[in-house]
Design a protein around this motif. Structure first.
Motif, PDB file in Angstrom:
ATOM      1  N   SER A 130       0.822  -1.212   0.000  1.00  0.00           N
ATOM      2  CA  SER A 130       0.000   0.000   0.000  1.00  0.00           C
ATOM      3  C   SER A 130       0.859   1.267   0.000  1.00  0.00           C
ATOM      4  N   GLU A 131       2.019   1.208   0.642  1.00  0.00           N
ATOM      5  CA  GLU A 131       2.930   2.364   0.613  1.00  0.00           C
ATOM      6  C   GLU A 131       3.534   2.529  -0.771  1.00  0.00           C
ATOM      7  N   LEU A 132       3.853   1.430  -1.430  1.00  0.00           N
ATOM      8  CA  LEU A 132       4.363   1.522  -2.802  1.00  0.00           C
ATOM      9  C   LEU A 132       3.310   2.112  -3.730  1.00  0.00           C
ATOM     10  N   GLU A 133       2.058   1.724  -3.551  1.00  0.00           N
ATOM     11  CA  GLU A 133       0.963   2.251  -4.389  1.00  0.00           C
ATOM     12  C   GLU A 133       0.834   3.763  -4.260  1.00  0.00           C
ATOM     13  N   ARG A 134       1.112   4.278  -3.088  1.00  0.00           N
ATOM     14  CA  ARG A 134       0.976   5.721  -2.854  1.00  0.00           C
ATOM     15  C   ARG A 134       2.197   6.514  -3.315  1.00  0.00           C
ATOM     16  N   SER A 135       3.283   5.824  -3.634  1.00  0.00           N
ATOM     17  CA  SER A 135       4.482   6.517  -4.092  1.00  0.00           C
ATOM     18  C   SER A 135       4.349   6.874  -5.572  1.00  0.00           C
ATOM     19  N   HIS A 136       5.264   7.704  -6.041  1.00  0.00           N
ATOM     20  CA  HIS A 136       5.290   8.081  -7.454  1.00  0.00           C
ATOM     21  C   HIS A 136       5.781   6.910  -8.283  1.00  0.00           C
ATOM     22  N   GLU A 137       5.131   6.646  -9.404  1.00  0.00           N
ATOM     23  CA  GLU A 137       5.603   5.548 -10.244  1.00  0.00           C
ATOM     24  C   GLU A 137       6.938   5.925 -10.897  1.00  0.00           C
ATOM     25  N   THR A 138       7.786   4.926 -11.056  1.00  0.00           N
ATOM     26  CA  THR A 138       9.084   5.161 -11.695  1.00  0.00           C
ATOM     27  C   THR A 138       9.025   4.834 -13.182  1.00  0.00           C
ATOM     28  N   LEU A 139       7.933   4.210 -13.612  1.00  0.00           N
ATOM     29  CA  LEU A 139       7.744   3.897 -15.022  1.00  0.00           C
ATOM     30  C   LEU A 139       6.249   3.871 -15.291  1.00  0.00           C
ATOM     31  N   ASP A 140       5.821   4.521 -16.353  1.00  0.00           N
ATOM     32  CA  ASP A 140       4.413   4.558 -16.748  1.00  0.00           C
ATOM     33  C   ASP A 140       4.389   4.525 -18.271  1.00  0.00           C
ATOM     34  N   VAL A 141       4.192   3.320 -18.845  1.00  0.00           N
ATOM     35  CA  VAL A 141       4.317   3.134 -20.294  1.00  0.00           C
ATOM     36  C   VAL A 141       3.214   2.229 -20.834  1.00  0.00           C
ATOM     37  N   MET A 142       3.149   2.158 -22.155  1.00  0.00           N
ATOM     38  CA  MET A 142       2.249   1.239 -22.832  1.00  0.00           C
ATOM     39  C   MET A 142       3.089   0.220 -23.602  1.00  0.00           C
ATOM     40  N   SER A 143       2.539  -0.970 -23.768  1.00  0.00           N
ATOM     41  CA  SER A 143       3.214  -2.037 -24.494  1.00  0.00           C
ATOM     42  C   SER A 143       2.215  -2.702 -25.430  1.00  0.00           C
ATOM     43  N   GLY A 144       2.717  -3.246 -26.515  1.00  0.00           N
ATOM     44  CA  GLY A 144       1.876  -4.002 -27.435  1.00  0.00           C
ATOM     45  C   GLY A 144       1.590  -5.402 -26.932  1.00  0.00           C
ATOM     46  N   LYS A 145       2.237  -5.785 -25.822  1.00  0.00           N
ATOM     47  CA  LYS A 145       2.028  -7.109 -25.254  1.00  0.00           C
ATOM     48  C   LYS A 145       0.789  -7.119 -24.367  1.00  0.00           C
ATOM     49  N   SER A 146       0.154  -8.278 -24.281  1.00  0.00           N
ATOM     50  CA  SER A 146      -0.967  -8.438 -23.358  1.00  0.00           C
ATOM     51  C   SER A 146      -0.424  -8.434 -21.929  1.00  0.00           C
ATOM     52  N   PRO A 147      -1.285  -8.206 -20.935  1.00  0.00           N
ATOM     53  CA  PRO A 147      -0.815  -8.272 -19.550  1.00  0.00           C
ATOM     54  C   PRO A 147      -0.128  -9.607 -19.221  1.00  0.00           C
ATOM     55  N   ARG A 148      -0.659 -10.723 -19.722  1.00  0.00           N
ATOM     56  CA  ARG A 148      -0.063 -12.039 -19.459  1.00  0.00           C
ATOM     57  C   ARG A 148       1.326 -12.140 -20.084  1.00  0.00           C
ATOM     58  N   GLU A 149       1.468 -11.697 -21.338  1.00  0.00           N
ATOM     59  CA  GLU A 149       2.771 -11.757 -22.009  1.00  0.00           C
ATOM     60  C   GLU A 149       3.806 -10.907 -21.278  1.00  0.00           C
ATOM     61  N   TYR A 150       3.402  -9.705 -20.869  1.00  0.00           N
ATOM     62  CA  TYR A 150       4.331  -8.820 -20.176  1.00  0.00           C
ATOM     63  C   TYR A 150       4.729  -9.401 -18.819  1.00  0.00           C
ATOM     64  N   ALA A 151       3.749  -9.901 -18.065  1.00  0.00           N
ATOM     65  CA  ALA A 151       4.029 -10.489 -16.747  1.00  0.00           C
ATOM     66  C   ALA A 151       4.960 -11.696 -16.871  1.00  0.00           C
ATOM     67  N   ASP A 152       4.720 -12.535 -17.857  1.00  0.00           N
ATOM     68  CA  ASP A 152       5.591 -13.701 -18.055  1.00  0.00           C
ATOM     69  C   ASP A 152       7.011 -13.272 -18.402  1.00  0.00           C
ATOM     70  N   CYS A 153       7.152 -12.225 -19.196  1.00  0.00           N
ATOM     71  CA  CYS A 153       8.472 -11.703 -19.547  1.00  0.00           C
ATOM     72  C   CYS A 153       9.196 -11.198 -18.299  1.00  0.00           C
ATOM     73  N   ILE A 154       8.498 -10.449 -17.454  1.00  0.00           N
ATOM     74  CA  ILE A 154       9.101  -9.936 -16.214  1.00  0.00           C
ATOM     75  C   ILE A 154       9.553 -11.086 -15.333  1.00  0.00           C
ATOM     76  N   LYS A 155       8.698 -12.068 -15.156  1.00  0.00           N
ATOM     77  CA  LYS A 155       9.037 -13.216 -14.306  1.00  0.00           C
ATOM     78  C   LYS A 155      10.261 -13.953 -14.844  1.00  0.00           C
ATOM     79  N   GLN A 156      10.311 -14.141 -16.146  1.00  0.00           N
ATOM     80  CA  GLN A 156      11.445 -14.827 -16.759  1.00  0.00           C
ATOM     81  C   GLN A 156      12.734 -14.027 -16.577  1.00  0.00           C
ATOM     82  N   ASN A 157      12.681 -12.717 -16.793  1.00  0.00           N
ATOM     83  CA  ASN A 157      13.878 -11.883 -16.683  1.00  0.00           C
ATOM     84  C   ASN A 157      14.390 -11.761 -15.249  1.00  0.00           C
ATOM     85  N   LEU A 158      13.502 -11.818 -14.273  1.00  0.00           N
ATOM     86  CA  LEU A 158      13.911 -11.665 -12.876  1.00  0.00           C
ATOM     87  C   LEU A 158      14.113 -12.990 -12.143  1.00  0.00           C
TER      88      LEU A 158
END
Length: 117
Positions: free
Chosen positions: A19-47
């Motif tokens: 909840s504290e992170l939600e209230r902070s300023h975002e460090t990235l605010d972008v759009m992607s051509g990937k679906s939410p599932r594709e983007y989430a899977d990419c993040i999980k794989q990279n991290l």
């Protein structure tokens, strides 16, 4: 020396909640051509090599990823990924977002996954 300063900041910074992170300023605010599932899977794989298991929560029209800290308890970052047309909008909130020596793996993964793999 940089690591000593970084370790001190992590230790002195204390725990932060989602909840504290939600209230902070975002460090990235972008759009992607990937679906939410594709983007989430990419993040999980990279991290996968640098972070423990990333928590995932389904939201109305998207996903939320909670990235754990490398050292200590609590979240290090929060991704809100919402469906938008044929792609998605991504907001990233990071712990210590104003600290110049913070670890860069989350931010690197976030930007690489926008259009890359």
């Amino acid at each position: 020396m940089k690591w000593v300063v970084a370790a001190a900041a992590v230790t002195l910074g204390g725990c932060v909640s989602v909840s504290e992170l939600e209230r902070s300023h975002e460090t990235l605010d972008v759009m992607s051509g990937k679906s939410p599932r594709e983007y989430a899977d990419c993040i999980k794989q990279n991290l996968a090599k640098t972070r423990e298991t990333i928590s995932e929560e389904a939201r109305d029209d998207g996903l939320r990823l909670i990235v754990p800290q490398k050292l200590g308890a609590g979240p290090a970052a929060l991704f809100d990924i919402d469906k938008r047309g044929s792609g998605s909008t991504i907001k990233l909130y990071e712990r210590l977002n104003n600290f110049p020596l913070r670890l860069g793996d989350v931010r690197t993964a976030a930007t690489q996954c926008i259009s890359g793999s």
